[in-house]
Write an enzyme that holds these catalytic residues in place. Sequence first.
Site, mmCIF file in Angstrom:
data_model
loop_
_atom_site.group_PDB
_atom_site.id
_atom_site.type_symbol
_atom_site.label_atom_id
_atom_site.label_comp_id
_atom_site.label_asym_id
_atom_site.label_seq_id
_atom_site.Cartn_x
_atom_site.Cartn_y
_atom_site.Cartn_z
ATOM 1 C CD GLU A 1 -36.733 33.161 38.374
ATOM 2 O OE1 GLU A 1 -37.856 33.700 38.398
ATOM 3 O OE2 GLU A 1 -35.747 33.607 38.981
ATOM 4 C CG ASP B 1 -37.656 41.117 40.397
ATOM 5 O OD1 ASP B 1 -37.199 42.238 40.734
ATOM 6 O OD2 ASP B 1 -37.009 40.064 40.513
ATOM 7 C CE LYS C 1 -34.537 36.477 45.692
ATOM 8 N NZ LYS C 1 -33.763 37.257 44.690
ATOM 9 N NE ARG D 1 -31.534 34.453 44.688
ATOM 10 C CZ ARG D 1 -30.509 35.169 45.170
ATOM 11 N NH1 ARG D 1 -30.081 34.955 46.405
ATOM 12 N NH2 ARG D 1 -29.938 36.110 44.436
#
EC number: 4.2.1.11
Length: 428
Positions: A217, A253, A345, A374
């Site tokens: 990411e 997270d 999501k 995602r």
Amino acid sequence: MSYIGLQQDSGEYKIQKIHAREILDSRGNPTVEVDVFTPKGFGRAGVPSGASTGTNEALELRDADPNRYGGKGVLTAVKNVNTIIQKELLGLDVRNQREIDELMIELDETDNKSNLGANAILGVSMAVARAAADSLNVPLYRYLGGSNAFTLPVPTMNVLNGGKHAGNDLAIQEFMIQPKGAETFYEALQIGAEIYHVLGKILEKKYGRSSTNVGYEGGYAPKMSESTEALDALAQAIEEAGYTDTEVTIGLDAAASEFYEDEAYAIDGKKLSAPELMDYYVELVNSYPILSIEDPFYEEAFEDFEALTNELWDTIIVGDDLFVTNIERLSKGVDMGAANALLLKVNQIGTISEAFDAANMASRNGYTVIVSHRSAETEDTTIADISVAIGAEMIKTGAPARGERTAKYNQLLRIEEDLGEVAHYVQL
């Protein structure tokens, strides 16, 4: 009030053609892209995929052919769009989003969309929304959100990676920065990018050049083993970039299902029970400017989520794998007081309509809503428009790096510019 459902009987908005194809996502794996055509417009959508996935998510369909893409091909899902789904949707009014979504759910005949594939259904659902907006000549965020769509979410940027998103020994999957003290999204993005670059210099100096290699990411993935190492680096970067810990907060997270085994949590070289892990989080919150913690426990541990939410009452406790954007699981959480925020999501549930239902339920019950990407993304920017359409408080779409991540941030810049003086940056 949105434009959805304000249709008049007109052939100009009828679906003429639906075409799906296999494309590559940001991790080099196949995914589904769908085009929807009407006489007045066109919509295209690419479907994302997750690395750490909840067991209760809608199921993406993979071919399991070892001779193609290691079994990860999506030609079956593509075929389902081009045959079964297209046959049923041709001639329908593209503006009837819910009718179309519900028809696809009925066609699938499973609870988790495993027959046609959530990747097939979602691709069509998103492309239908885009085609409708294009046919009406309005931006997607305005089509989906109507006149109430004028707030820009706070970006929560994953700038330091662990867990399944990196090749280091950090158990916690994401360490994020949240420029909540900005006055505009434009300013927030600048703050995030500045801190990201300062962080890179700090990591390179302390851990060597390889520490600025990035994860899925866009976040850095240094060779760290304990959460406090990562948090210290973030706190230092925020300060050296010229910002305070009230202007820029930190989000975690944990993705705790990924380090949960035999009723214990393996973190920082230790095995902790749920109560011990809760104490661990409390200590972190007391030591660092942490605003949010996502998936702090195993995905079925509703009671532990409830306990932590009560203990850290002024911290945003986010349910991702806990809720999987599913209103039945979210309803259970609301009833128990498990978590106080929903990670939204769209591919966890599989249609635009169901995602909006989950967002509405969360908002009605005082839950913070965070729209999320995602780990495997495309250049598709639908979630940026969705975040504005539903008035989400935050958006989580990676570091301010890698094209599939910055595509979403850049779309939000355009939306803020389009809104002009009525644009409002969320105050957390």
